[in-house]
Design a protein around this motif. Structure first.
Motif, PDB file in Angstrom:
ATOM      1  N   ASP A   1       0.818  -1.202   0.000  1.00  9.56           N
ATOM      2  CA  ASP A   1       0.000   0.000   0.000  1.00  9.56           C
ATOM      3  C   ASP A   1       0.859   1.262   0.000  1.00  9.56           C
ATOM      4  O   ASP A   1       0.589   2.198  -0.756  1.00  9.56           O
TER       5      ASP A   1
ATOM      6  N   LEU B   1       0.025   0.947  -4.038  1.00 12.06           N
ATOM      7  CA  LEU B   1      -1.433   1.038  -4.167  1.00 12.06           C
ATOM      8  C   LEU B   1      -2.031   2.323  -3.619  1.00 12.06           C
ATOM      9  O   LEU B   1      -2.995   2.832  -4.176  1.00 12.06           O
TER      10      LEU B   1
ATOM     11  N   THR C   1      -4.015   2.997  -1.058  1.00  9.27           N
ATOM     12  CA  THR C   1      -5.444   2.940  -0.749  1.00  9.27           C
ATOM     13  C   THR C   1      -5.757   3.466   0.642  1.00  9.27           C
ATOM     14  O   THR C   1      -6.859   3.932   0.882  1.00  9.27           O
TER      15      THR C   1
ATOM     16  N   THR D   1      -7.564  -4.948  -3.409  1.00  8.77           N
ATOM     17  CA  THR D   1      -7.166  -3.999  -4.446  1.00  8.77           C
ATOM     18  C   THR D   1      -6.056  -4.579  -5.300  1.00  8.77           C
ATOM     19  O   THR D   1      -6.073  -4.467  -6.527  1.00  8.77           O
ATOM     20  N   TYR D   2      -5.081  -5.220  -4.673  1.00  7.68           N
ATOM     21  CA  TYR D   2      -3.989  -5.861  -5.402  1.00  7.68           C
ATOM     22  C   TYR D   2      -4.544  -6.912  -6.365  1.00  7.68           C
ATOM     23  O   TYR D   2      -4.138  -6.981  -7.521  1.00  7.68           O
TER      24      TYR D   2
ATOM     25  N   CYS E   1      -7.510  -7.055  -7.708  1.00  9.19           N
ATOM     26  CA  CYS E   1      -8.207  -6.380  -8.804  1.00  9.19           C
ATOM     27  C   CYS E   1      -7.222  -5.805  -9.817  1.00  9.19           C
ATOM     28  O   CYS E   1      -7.444  -5.882 -11.020  1.00  9.19           O
ATOM     29  N   ASP E   2      -6.144  -5.244  -9.321  1.00  4.99           N
ATOM     30  CA  ASP E   2      -5.146  -4.634 -10.198  1.00  4.99           C
ATOM     31  C   ASP E   2      -4.319  -5.657 -10.958  1.00  4.99           C
ATOM     32  O   ASP E   2      -3.668  -5.318 -11.945  1.00  4.99           O
ATOM     33  N   HIS E   3      -4.313  -6.903 -10.517  1.00  3.81           N
ATOM     34  CA  HIS E   3      -3.488  -7.933 -11.138  1.00  3.81           C
ATOM     35  C   HIS E   3      -4.330  -9.082 -11.665  1.00  3.81           C
ATOM     36  O   HIS E   3      -4.016 -10.247 -11.470  1.00  3.81           O
TER      37      HIS E   3
ATOM     38  N   ARG F   1     -12.942  -3.917  -4.202  1.00  2.00           N
ATOM     39  CA  ARG F   1     -12.015  -2.810  -4.006  1.00  2.00           C
ATOM     40  C   ARG F   1     -12.536  -1.977  -2.841  1.00  2.00           C
ATOM     41  O   ARG F   1     -13.712  -1.686  -2.748  1.00  2.00           O
TER      42      ARG F   1
END
Length: 57
Positions: free
Chosen positions: A15, A19, A21, A31-32, A34-36, A44
């Motif tokens: 983070d 990230l 966040t 979030t990680y 979702c991003d990958h 998220r």
């Protein structure tokens, strides 16, 4: 307990460096994911709401 601490530390590093966040550990990993490429049902965290509000993507 050791694993939990290691995951919290990893989430904090991810983070802080990438990230940004401001979310708790679970939110950072969501979030990680979702991003990958994530997965169906990944969430998220909305950091503007104290990191507690999640929304499905």
């Amino acid at each position: 307990m050791v694993l939990r601490r290691a995951l919290d530390d990893l989430a904090a590093i991810l983070d802080e460096r990438f990230l940004h966040t401001g979310a708790a550990t679970a939110g950072v990993f969501a979030t990680y994911a979702c991003d990958h490429g994530g997965h169906k049902g990944a969430r998220r965290v909305d950091a503007s709401s104290s990191g507690r509000e999640e929304r499905r993507l």
